[in-house]
Design a protein around this motif. Structure first.
Motif, PDB file in Angstrom:
ATOM      1  N   PRO A  62      -6.860  -9.432   1.275  1.00  0.00           N
ATOM      2  CA  PRO A  62      -7.012  -9.419  -0.182  1.00  0.00           C
ATOM      3  C   PRO A  62      -6.074 -10.380  -0.911  1.00  0.00           C
ATOM      4  CG  PRO A  62      -6.428  -7.229   0.689  1.00  0.00           C
ATOM      5  CD  PRO A  62      -6.161  -8.235   1.766  1.00  0.00           C
ATOM      6  N   ASP A 108     -13.359  -0.529  -6.746  1.00  0.00           N
ATOM      7  CA  ASP A 108     -12.487  -1.434  -7.496  1.00  0.00           C
ATOM      8  C   ASP A 108     -13.065  -1.644  -8.905  1.00  0.00           C
ATOM      9  OD1 ASP A 108     -10.556  -3.415  -8.095  1.00  0.00           O
ATOM     10  OD2 ASP A 108     -10.499  -4.046  -6.017  1.00  0.00           O
ATOM     11  N   LEU A 164     -12.318   4.578   0.573  1.00  0.00           N
ATOM     12  CA  LEU A 164     -10.999   3.935   0.644  1.00  0.00           C
ATOM     13  C   LEU A 164      -9.912   4.985   0.890  1.00  0.00           C
ATOM     14  CD1 LEU A 164      -9.477   1.174   0.271  1.00  0.00           C
ATOM     15  CD2 LEU A 164      -9.119   1.850  -2.104  1.00  0.00           C
ATOM     16  N   HIS A 217     -11.988   2.683   5.055  1.00  0.00           N
ATOM     17  CA  HIS A 217     -11.255   1.457   4.734  1.00  0.00           C
ATOM     18  C   HIS A 217      -9.827   1.857   4.376  1.00  0.00           C
ATOM     19  CE1 HIS A 217     -10.780  -2.096   1.636  1.00  0.00           C
ATOM     20  NE2 HIS A 217      -9.965  -2.207   2.668  1.00  0.00           N
TER      21      HIS A 217
HETATM   22  O1  KIV Z   1      -7.103  -5.721  -4.411  1.00  0.00           O
HETATM   23  C1  KIV Z   1      -6.829  -5.107  -3.368  1.00  0.00           C
HETATM   24  O2  KIV Z   1      -5.921  -5.461  -2.615  1.00  0.00           O
HETATM   25  C2  KIV Z   1      -7.611  -3.930  -3.050  1.00  0.00           C
HETATM   26  C3  KIV Z   1      -7.416  -3.360  -1.684  1.00  0.00           C
HETATM   27  C4  KIV Z   1      -7.488  -1.888  -1.663  1.00  0.00           C
HETATM   28  C5  KIV Z   1      -8.401  -3.992  -0.736  1.00  0.00           C
HETATM   29  O3  KIV Z   1      -8.430  -3.515  -3.825  1.00  0.00           O
END
Ligand code: KIV
Ligand code: ZN
Length: 533
Positions: free
Chosen positions: A178, A23, A82, A106
């Motif tokens: 999330p 992320d 991911l 994930h």
């Molecule tokens: O912000 C989000 O929803 C994500 C998901 C892939 C966990 O980064």
């Protein structure tokens, strides 16, 4: 100094899931190569994080390669990849993490109607089917599977609960909720998680995780609320980097839990004395500077300006400090080497700083160290970190600044001439004028590489204090439609700027070439390569 990590029983232990490399890497302009990612992951392991989300392997061959390299070379934490719910994503994630001692897949799909209708263009039944199939397939490949209902905090909690129950029935061991767009508040998140626990009682027998974005500046507060509501995994990123306003800042949530442990009884197993170094490494490699007043790792986080505060701290530190700077590793500017130090001493010092430098890399680092020691009497740990990171950015098959000449002054127009080594090993020469000496060097590099660039960001900072400090420059530019960053370090700010510019340009050109190859592959497969979630 090493502060002892307190022991904590399993029920009160909060696991730290670091997503800096996934992320966090989705922040605009970040261009980390595989070696830099492995170096960051190695440092995260030293920090003792529980899980490293190393990337999103389906997105590009480069991402796959980096996740695979981390899985093969970094031991300790779980290494996670991911994947959307698509079969190809799950297989790519597995392919990349399978060699880890502790692999995890994930997988995620949105449960909010906004996403289902507008982005996925499907319906709730299809989402349930996709979640079921994805978790089942991931579990066939891997024992450790995490499932996330994306945009959960804007979704119907009853529907999200149904999807989570399906994921659990298929064998997911971690359910992550999330706050994808950073919309929720601590009270609302607490209530949402409480409702999920009552709708899905099986949730109590697995690990609940929180993943909060910082669009309203609440990511840490929301994550903390989630932990108090029962979550035992926090997804976060070093320096809070990530999509848009970023993720929950790892150092903030970790020190919040540690500092207030007596009140809530919860803690992590992190080696917090590694926080400052990890923050510097991530900032340096990503080009994302840490604001001076940033909690925990900012330059001023432990500085006292007012006379009353200084007086109080001199008498008793705890009058104005709730944490000890040494507990977060902010005491590392000790002098380690001087002009007469040899290769062996350098190797030892680097090892102590956590760098494994051997062979040619050690020779290069030694050369850079000697050059620096000639200019600077005392070479500190911070200097060593900076020069070694700089050396690591050099690699074959990329553009490199070979030399430069600049003439400038207040009574003449600046002009610059540069030599750039091309990926094929030839030397390309370019000349240009400019608004100032650095602008002229940038123009000359564009002329040498025959590529037009738009400068997006230019930042200069000093690695240490004092007139002989190393300068560190970050350049972010756009070339061939791609935003990329590069860094350079030198006691000469023009040289550091030129190196940073050439590296950013190289990253942009590499990225553009990869994107072109991907779009050819995607056309052939008829399936678009996904952007990040
Ligand atoms: O912000 C989000 O929803 C994500 C998901 C892939 C966990 O980064
Ligand atoms: Zn996210």
């Amino acid at each position: 100094m090493s502060v002892e990590t307190p022991q904590i029983d399993e029920a009160n232990r909060v696991e730290i899931f670091d997503t800096t490399l996934r992320d966090g890497e989705q922040s605009p302009g970040i261009s980390l190569n595989t070696q830099e990612k492995v170096e960051i992951a190695t440092q995260l392991a030293r920090l003792n994080v529980d899980v490293i989300e190393a990337g999103f392997p389906i997105t590009s061959p480069g991402d796959f390669e980096a996740v695979e390299a981390i899985a093969r070379n970094v031991s300790g934490p779980v290494i996670c990849g991911l994947a959307r719910t698509h079969v190809a994503d799950i297989e790519a994630a597995w392919g990349a993490v399978k060699d880890s001692e502790r692999p995890r897949i994930h997988t995620f799909i949105s449960t909010s109607d906004i996403h289902i209708e507008h982005q996925l263009q499907t319906d709730r039944d299809d989402v349930k089917g996709q979640a079921k199939a994805a978790v089942a397939h991931a579990r066939e490949l891997c024992d450790d599977v995490e499932f996330s209902p994306m945009d959960a905090t804007r979704a119907d909690v009853e529907f999200t609960a149904e999807v989570c129950a399906i994921a659990l029935a298929e064998g997911a061991g971690v359910i992550n909720i999330p706050d994808t767009v950073g919309y929720t508040t601590p009270e609302e998140y607490t209530a949402y998680l409480g409702r999920l626990y009552s709708l899905v009682p099986e949730l109590s027998s697995v690990r609940l995780s929180v993943h909060c974005h910082d669009d309203l500046g609440l990511a840490v507060a929301n994550s903390f609320a989630g932990v108090l509501a029962g979550a035992r995994q926090v997804e976060c990123a070093i320096n809070g980097i990530g999509e848009r306003a970023g993720n929950c800042s790892l150092e903030e949530i970790v020190m919040l839990l540690r500092t207030r442990r007596a009140d809530h009884g919860l803690d992590t197993m992190l080696e917090t004395t590694e926080l400052a170094r990890t923050s510097r490494m991530v900032s340096r490699f990503t080009g994302y500077a840490v604001q001076p007043n940033k909690a925990i790792v900012g330059r001023n986080a432990f500085a006292h300006e007012s006379g009353i505060h200084q007086d109080g701290v001199l008498k008793e530190r705890t009058t104005y400090e709730i944490m000890d700077a040494r507990d977060v590793g902010l005491d590392s500017n000790s002098i380690v080497l001087g002009k007469h130090s040899g290769r062996h001493a350098l190797k030892d010092a680097l090892q102590e700083l956590g760098f494994r430098v051997e062979g040619n890399a050690l020779n290069q680092a030694f050369k850079a160290f000697k050059e620096l020691a000639d200019k600077k009497k005392q070479v500190t740990a911070l200097d060593l970190e900076a020069i070694v990171s700089d050396e690591m950015r050099e690699s074959e098959g990329r553009y490199e600044l070979a030399w430069f000449e600049v003439a400038a002054g207040s009574r003449r127009e600046p002009v610059a001439k540069v030599g750039v080594t091309t990926p094929a090993g030839a030397e390309a020469v370019g000349e240009s004028g400019g608004d100032g000496p650095i602008d002229a060097v940038f123009g000359a590099i564009q002329a040498a590489v025959e590529t037009e660039c738009e400068l997006n960001r230019f930042e200069v900072s000093a690695v240490t204090e004092g007139g002989d400090a190393l300068g560190e420059v970050t350049v972010m530019l756009r070339a061939h439609g791609r935003l990329a960053s590069g860094q350079g370090v030198s006691t000469d700010i023009i040289e550091a700027s030129g190196r940073a510019y050439v590296r950013a340009l190289s990253n942009a050109l590499d990225g553009a070439a990869v994107r072109e190859a991907e779009s050819v592959a995607a056309d052939a497969l008829g399936s678009p390569v996904p952007p990040g979630p």
